[in-house]
Design a protein around this motif. Sequence first.
Motif, PDB file in Angstrom:
ATOM      1  N   ALA A   2      38.481  21.853  35.014  1.00  0.00           N
ATOM      2  CA  ALA A   2      39.519  22.886  34.993  1.00  0.00           C
ATOM      3  C   ALA A   2      38.936  24.291  35.146  1.00  0.00           C
ATOM      4  CB  ALA A   2      40.319  22.791  33.698  1.00  0.00           C
ATOM      5  N   LEU A   3      37.779  24.539  34.532  1.00  0.00           N
ATOM      6  CA  LEU A   3      37.163  25.864  34.668  1.00  0.00           C
ATOM      7  C   LEU A   3      36.899  26.193  36.126  1.00  0.00           C
ATOM      8  CD1 LEU A   3      34.521  25.933  31.783  1.00  0.00           C
ATOM      9  CD2 LEU A   3      36.594  27.308  31.955  1.00  0.00           C
ATOM     10  N   LEU A   4      36.366  25.239  36.852  1.00  0.00           N
ATOM     11  CA  LEU A   4      36.069  25.468  38.266  1.00  0.00           C
ATOM     12  C   LEU A   4      37.336  25.631  39.084  1.00  0.00           C
ATOM     13  CD1 LEU A   4      33.071  23.087  38.942  1.00  0.00           C
ATOM     14  CD2 LEU A   4      33.071  25.564  38.828  1.00  0.00           C
ATOM     15  N   ASP A   5      38.353  24.842  38.772  1.00  0.00           N
ATOM     16  CA  ASP A   5      39.615  24.960  39.498  1.00  0.00           C
ATOM     17  C   ASP A   5      40.220  26.349  39.314  1.00  0.00           C
ATOM     18  OD1 ASP A   5      39.354  22.361  40.352  1.00  0.00           O
ATOM     19  OD2 ASP A   5      40.714  21.538  38.849  1.00  0.00           O
ATOM     20  N   PHE A   6      40.276  26.813  38.077  1.00  0.00           N
ATOM     21  CA  PHE A   6      40.816  28.147  37.814  1.00  0.00           C
ATOM     22  C   PHE A   6      39.911  29.225  38.406  1.00  0.00           C
ATOM     23  CE2 PHE A   6      43.238  26.107  34.293  1.00  0.00           C
ATOM     24  CZ  PHE A   6      44.500  26.481  34.723  1.00  0.00           C
ATOM     25  N   GLY A   7      38.603  29.036  38.274  1.00  0.00           N
ATOM     26  CA  GLY A   7      37.664  29.992  38.842  1.00  0.00           C
ATOM     27  C   GLY A   7      37.824  30.123  40.343  1.00  0.00           C
ATOM     28  N   TYR A   8      38.003  28.984  41.017  1.00  0.00           N
ATOM     29  CA  TYR A   8      38.194  28.990  42.465  1.00  0.00           C
ATOM     30  C   TYR A   8      39.510  29.683  42.832  1.00  0.00           C
ATOM     31  CZ  TYR A   8      38.371  27.473  47.290  1.00  0.00           C
ATOM     32  OH  TYR A   8      38.444  27.455  48.659  1.00  0.00           O
ATOM     33  N   CYS A   9      40.550  29.435  42.062  1.00  0.00           N
ATOM     34  CA  CYS A   9      41.836  30.108  42.312  1.00  0.00           C
ATOM     35  C   CYS A   9      41.693  31.619  42.175  1.00  0.00           C
ATOM     36  CB  CYS A   9      42.912  29.593  41.365  1.00  0.00           C
ATOM     37  SG  CYS A   9      43.475  27.928  41.743  1.00  0.00           S
TER      38      CYS A   9
END
Length: 85
Positions: A2-9
Amino acid sequence: DALLDFGYCYLQEGNLDSALILCETATKNDSSYYLPYLNLGSIYLKKMDIEKTLYYLNKAHSLNSKDEKTNQALQDVSSMLRSGK
């Protein structure tokens, strides 16, 4: 993750500071996973910090030398440096 998903967004939205925090946290959670380092390289490229861009892209490459996105990003930055942009 989730951290990477939000970071990418956040990265895609141009919210670089929030993306940076999330990707740095992801590296602390799993320092052997290449993707947060690739994202950090992209963030620093957008911030025009070439030294940190290369550091993080090379770190991502050292963790997964077969990743096409990492290899392409390194080639793009190298080309940019050669052309003086």
